[in-house]
Every structure is written in structure tokens, then in C-alpha cells.
Design an enzyme around this catalytic site. Structure first.
Site, PDB file in Angstrom:
ATOM      1  N   GLY A 267      47.772  -5.334 -57.609  1.00 37.32           N
ATOM      2  CA  GLY A 267      47.432  -4.922 -56.240  1.00 37.32           C
ATOM      3  C   GLY A 267      46.147  -4.111 -56.221  1.00 37.32           C
ATOM      4  N   HIS A 268      46.037  -3.134 -57.134  1.00 33.10           N
ATOM      5  CA  HIS A 268      44.805  -2.337 -57.204  1.00 33.10           C
ATOM      6  C   HIS A 268      43.616  -3.230 -57.571  1.00 33.10           C
ATOM      7  CE1 HIS A 268      47.910   0.791 -58.433  1.00 33.10           C
ATOM      8  NE2 HIS A 268      47.326   1.386 -57.429  1.00 33.10           N
TER       9      HIS A 268
ATOM     10  N   ASP B 234      51.273   0.623 -48.639  1.00 35.27           N
ATOM     11  CA  ASP B 234      51.428   1.980 -48.090  1.00 35.27           C
ATOM     12  C   ASP B 234      50.903   1.947 -46.654  1.00 35.27           C
ATOM     13  OD1 ASP B 234      52.355   3.596 -50.489  1.00 35.27           O
ATOM     14  OD2 ASP B 234      50.633   2.545 -51.298  1.00 35.27           O
TER      15      ASP B 234
ATOM     16  N   LEU C 127      54.263  -5.195 -55.555  1.00 31.92           N
ATOM     17  CA  LEU C 127      53.818  -4.487 -56.762  1.00 31.92           C
ATOM     18  C   LEU C 127      53.670  -2.997 -56.453  1.00 31.92           C
ATOM     19  CD1 LEU C 127      51.144  -6.832 -58.380  1.00 31.92           C
ATOM     20  CD2 LEU C 127      53.630  -6.804 -58.638  1.00 31.92           C
TER      21      LEU C 127
HETATM   22  O1  PAF Z   1      47.884   5.376 -52.592  1.00 33.98           O
HETATM   23  C1  PAF Z   1      47.571   6.140 -53.524  1.00 33.98           C
HETATM   24  O2  PAF Z   1      47.507   5.749 -54.693  1.00 33.98           O
HETATM   25  C2  PAF Z   1      47.267   7.594 -53.215  1.00 33.98           C
HETATM   26  O3  PAF Z   1      48.063   8.060 -52.177  1.00 33.98           O
HETATM   27  C3  PAF Z   1      45.787   7.862 -52.938  1.00 33.98           C
HETATM   28  C4  PAF Z   1      45.313   7.152 -51.675  1.00 33.98           C
HETATM   29  C5  PAF Z   1      44.934   7.413 -54.111  1.00 33.98           C
HETATM   30  C6  PAF Z   1      45.560   9.361 -52.725  1.00 33.98           C
HETATM   31  O4  PAF Z   1      45.953  10.097 -53.849  1.00 33.98           O
END
Ligand code: PAF
Length: 282
Positions: free
Chosen positions: A32-33, A147, A181
Site C-alpha cells: 500500500g505504501h 485510513d 494491507l
Molecule cells: O498513516 C500513518 O502512517 C500516520 O498516521 C502518518 C500519516 C504517517 C502520521 O504519523
């Protein structure tokens, strides 16, 4: 890929670029990242990813200390995905003194759902994201739609503070069985991992019922919660909300919201010791 640990060096390095695309993360990167990193690539002349496990967004009983930190694997994956700069400040670098100035998100958006079950969470997220934005000064910032509420809170923050940043949401990446994920999937035992897909299936079942004409949202949500409870889950919420503001829709608005793709179904539930969240736009 250049790895930078200090704000001064980051500013110095980024001065050579006009448009920075930014993906903030807490590390323990998954597909996902990495999809966000690839999505970011054409959006700037440099792609910066940050890795920082932000203490401010964890409640005292939560998993700050045990949050998975997988530095070597993260670096390799980022390099392969085309990240140009990895910004990984230490806690002392980002919070050299206790962070007295904080961002308090509006209660109408931040005290419901995740904010209700994790009080202070969005304040912690907004504060670190504001600070990271100040360090990176991106033109574009990308956040995962998994999220969902976080993405909305950050969009609203950027809009209300008139920050010159375009906020983009990335599609949730899923395992073959449909499990969204998440770094927290690593906590699941093999049996829990098999069961975990039930969260996304519960959202799909809610969507089917709504499309079939169910208008009693309280009954729908109760049924969904009870079905998960019967399987051993501890649900915090399974709920249908308006996409525009995350408020509950009235029964009279429901049909037009459904017809205009204006609804999102959101869920958070604990299986064993692991709390998972998911959502489905319909
Ligand atoms: O979604 C995340 O991984 C965290 O909440 C973020 C946006 C990096 C802030 O710490």
C-alpha cells in the site's frame, strides 16, 4: 535514494527542486505504501518518503513501543519503488523539546469513529503531519484511503490553514482474499489472519443490504456488529456514513446518496489483540 536524518540537511537538499511529492509513513512498509510512492513519482520532480513512528498519536496503552520497525527492508523497498529521498528523523530531531504547540482538529470530524475510540489520535496525527509538511514543504502529499477519516481530517487541515499542498488519497491495497494491507496485520496469528478477511466481507454484506433497499441503518449496523461478535471479534463500529463529512445519513437521504456514490462504510474491530480498520466507498 538519499537518506536524510536532519531537517537542516533535508531543506538544503530539497532547495534544488521545485515540486516535491511527499508520502509520510511510520515505516514497516507494505504494498500500500509502495503504491503511494509509485503514484507520487509523476507528481513532483522529487519524491520524499518519511519514516517516523509518531509517539503523539499513540494512546498510553497502545503499541508505540512494539510498533514494527523494519528499517533495512523499508530502505530496500523504497529504493525499488523509486523513492528519491527518505527522511527519517530521530525523535530528538523532530521533537527536540516537548511539543507544546499542537494542532487540535475540529471535534465534529475528529471526535467520532476513530477519534471516539482513540481520543487524541487525530490531534497527534495532525501535529506531526503539520510539522512534516513544514520540513518537507511538498506541493503534493499522498495518504492511503484505508485510513479514510485520517485522510479527511488532513484534507480539512490543509484547506483551513490554506496550505499550498494538494492532498491525494491512494486506493487501498488488499491481499488476494480481500484483507486490506496494514502494518498491524503482522500481529495476527495464522488463525487470526484467516479470519481477518471477515472485516471486509462484513462491509460488503452491508453494502449488499443497502443496495437491496435496507433503510434502517441502526438495524443494519447492529446486525453487522453482532455477526462479527458471533465469530469472536470485538467490533468498535461498523457504520454507513456520508462520504462528504462522515456524518450519519438520514433515512430520507439514503437513496440519493446510494445513487450518487455518496456513502462510505467504515469498520473497526479487534480480533485477538489486534485492532483492524477498513472501509468501502459505495
Ligand atoms: O498513516 C500513518 O502512517 C500516520 O498516521 C502518518 C500519516 C504517517 C502520521 O504519523
Amino acid at each position: 535514494m538519499k537518506i536524510i536524518h536532519t531537517i537542516a540537511e533535508l531543506r538544503d537538499h530539497l532547495a534544488a527542486f521545485k515540486h516535491t511529492a511527499f508520502v509520510p509513513t511510520m515505516g514497516n512498509l507494505h504494498a500500500g505504501h509502495l503504491a503511494l510512492v509509485r503514484q507520487a513519482k509523476p507528481l513532483g520532480d522529487v519524491v520524499v518518503v518519511s519514516i517516523f513512528v509518531n509517539r503523539l498519536q499513540f494512546l498510553p496503552h497502545e503499541d508505540f513501543d512494539t510498533y514494527p520497525r523494519t528499517w533495512e527492508a523499508d530502505c530496500q523497498a523504497l529504493e525499488a519503488a523509486g523513492c528519491d529521498v527518505l527522511f527519517a528523523p530521530s525523535e530528538r530531531e523532530l521533537y527536540p523539546e516537548p511539543q507544546g504547540f499542537t494542532v487540535q482538529p475540529p471535534t465534529d470530524l475528529a471526535n467520532m469513529l476513530e477519534g471516539h475510540f482513540r481520543p487524541g489520535f487525530f490531534g497527534g496525527v495532525c501535529t506531526v503531519v503539520m510539522k512534516l509538511f513544514a520540513c518537507v514543504q511538498p506541493s503534493v502529499a499522498l495518504f492511503g484511503k484505508k485510513d479514510y477519516q485520517q485522510l479527511m481530517v488532513i484534507r480539512r487541515m490543509v484547506q483551513q490553514f490554506a496550505m499550498p499542498i494538494e492532498v491525494i488519497g491512494g486506493t487501498t491495497q488488499r491481499n488476494d482474499d480481500g484483507l486490506a494491507l496494514s502494518s498491524r496485520n503482522n500481529y495476527l496469528s495464522p488463525t487470526e489472519r484467516q479470519e481477518a478477511v471477515q472485516l471486509s466481507l462484513a462491509l460488503k454484506a452491508m453494502a449488499d443490504e443497502l443496495r437491496a433497499g435496507e433503510t434502517d441503518l441502526a438495524a443494519l449496523e447492529n446486525r453487522a456488529m453482532q455477526a462479527l461478535e458471533a465469530r469472536g471479534w470485538k467490533p468498535d463500529y461498523l457504520t454507513a456514513r456520508q462520504r462528504s463529512n462522515l456524518q450519519p445519513p438520514s433515512a430520507t437521504e439514503l437513496a440519493s446518496l446510494l445513487a450518487n456514490s455518496g456513502l462510505v462504510l467504515l469498520a473497526a474491530a479487534r480480533i485477538g489483540n489486534t485492532r483492524l480498520i477498513d472501509n468501502l466507498e459505495i
